[in-house]
Motif scaffolding. Sequence first.
Motif, short mmCIF file in Angstrom:
data_model
loop_
_atom_site.label_atom_id
_atom_site.label_comp_id
_atom_site.label_asym_id
_atom_site.label_seq_id
_atom_site.Cartn_x
_atom_site.Cartn_y
_atom_site.Cartn_z
N ILE A 78 30.42 56.69 41.16
CA ILE A 78 31.01 55.17 41.71
C ILE A 78 30.71 55.18 43.10
CG2 ILE A 78 32.94 53.80 41.64
CD1 ILE A 78 33.26 54.77 38.70
N SER A 79 31.55 56.33 43.84
CA SER A 79 31.45 56.30 45.17
C SER A 79 30.11 56.03 46.12
CB SER A 79 31.96 57.50 45.60
OG SER A 79 33.60 57.55 45.41
N ALA A 80 29.05 56.73 45.37
CA ALA A 80 27.98 56.68 45.86
C ALA A 80 26.83 55.57 45.54
CB ALA A 80 27.07 58.09 45.46
N SER A 81 27.54 54.77 44.74
CA SER A 81 26.71 53.75 44.28
C SER A 81 27.39 52.19 44.25
CB SER A 81 26.30 53.94 42.59
OG SER A 81 25.81 55.20 42.38
N PRO A 82 28.10 51.77 45.29
CA PRO A 82 28.71 50.60 45.55
C PRO A 82 27.89 49.41 45.21
CG PRO A 82 28.26 51.70 47.87
CD PRO A 82 27.96 52.66 46.63
N GLN A 83 26.62 49.58 45.65
CA GLN A 83 25.72 48.29 45.36
C GLN A 83 25.40 48.27 44.09
OE1 GLN A 83 24.78 45.58 47.32
NE2 GLN A 83 24.30 44.95 45.42
N ARG A 84 24.98 49.40 43.03
CA ARG A 84 24.76 49.39 41.68
C ARG A 84 26.07 48.76 40.97
NH1 ARG A 84 23.18 47.62 37.78
NH2 ARG A 84 23.21 48.72 35.71
N MET A 85 27.22 49.23 41.49
CA MET A 85 28.60 48.63 40.74
C MET A 85 28.81 47.27 41.10
SD MET A 85 29.47 51.25 39.11
CE MET A 85 31.19 50.33 38.73
N PRO A 102 34.56 40.03 41.68
CA PRO A 102 33.45 40.87 42.37
C PRO A 102 34.17 42.45 42.34
CG PRO A 102 34.70 39.64 44.03
CD PRO A 102 35.06 39.21 42.94
N TRP A 103 33.10 43.24 42.39
CA TRP A 103 33.58 44.69 42.63
C TRP A 103 34.42 44.83 43.91
CZ3 TRP A 103 34.07 48.68 39.60
CH2 TRP A 103 34.13 49.84 39.96
N HIS A 104 35.26 45.77 44.08
CA HIS A 104 36.02 45.82 45.09
C HIS A 104 36.77 47.53 44.98
CE1 HIS A 104 39.84 44.92 42.94
NE2 HIS A 104 38.93 43.71 42.39
N ASP A 105 37.24 47.96 46.06
CA ASP A 105 37.82 49.30 45.91
C ASP A 105 38.96 49.58 45.06
OD1 ASP A 105 36.09 50.21 47.92
OD2 ASP A 105 37.48 49.69 49.72
N ASP A 106 39.73 48.50 44.82
CA ASP A 106 41.01 48.69 43.79
C ASP A 106 40.32 48.68 42.23
OD1 ASP A 106 42.80 48.61 45.71
OD2 ASP A 106 43.15 46.53 45.52
N TRP A 107 39.33 47.92 42.03
CA TRP A 107 38.71 48.12 41.06
C TRP A 107 38.03 49.35 40.61
CZ3 TRP A 107 34.75 43.72 38.90
CH2 TRP A 107 34.89 43.79 37.30
N ALA A 108 37.61 49.81 41.69
CA ALA A 108 36.88 51.20 41.63
C ALA A 108 37.76 52.45 41.34
CB ALA A 108 36.21 51.60 43.05
#
Length: 172
Positions: free
Chosen positions: A117-124, A136-142
């Motif tokens: 997940i950390s290495a794939s922010p664009q894929r997420m 949208p995908w964001h750090d809290d969601w991660a």
Amino acid sequence: MSVSFFWRRTSAEAVSSLAPQELLELVPYWRQQPEVWDAGLVTGVEFHPSVLDQVLVECCPEQAAAGLAVYGGEPRKDLWTSPDGEVQEYTVVTVLPPDEVVAAADALGGAPYEAWISASPQRMTDMVAEFGFSTPWHDDWARKVVHDLADLSDFYRAAADAGDAMVKYSSC
């Protein structure tokens, strides 16, 4: 509309002998049957089970068992009759026998989901857009997805160690 997904540990006997609707009765919603929740026999997630599933499939492509954790397993079906008399078959719950619970626990225990997940922010970002999420995908969601996957990993490991089967239910 909110999506909740529930996992319920139970015996192999229950999975093999109960009808789909009886298996569904084993799976409590949020805040129902607190003694079952307190005993660690059920867990659940809101909003993003599809993201959990896709992360596991993508971060563990060589482990087919990773796909068992969320949506995989044997669908238990029942019949529904519409108001106009049309009969349709639908999936009530999905089940995993103890051997598949062990396989899923092993896959989850070795899954590099946090690093992936950390290495794939664009894929997420692309993934949540493909699924049609309005958020949208964001750090809290991660952080929430990583936390939910860690909890799910612990839940499966406890079930595997106890020789339990798993009943899974998606509520929309």
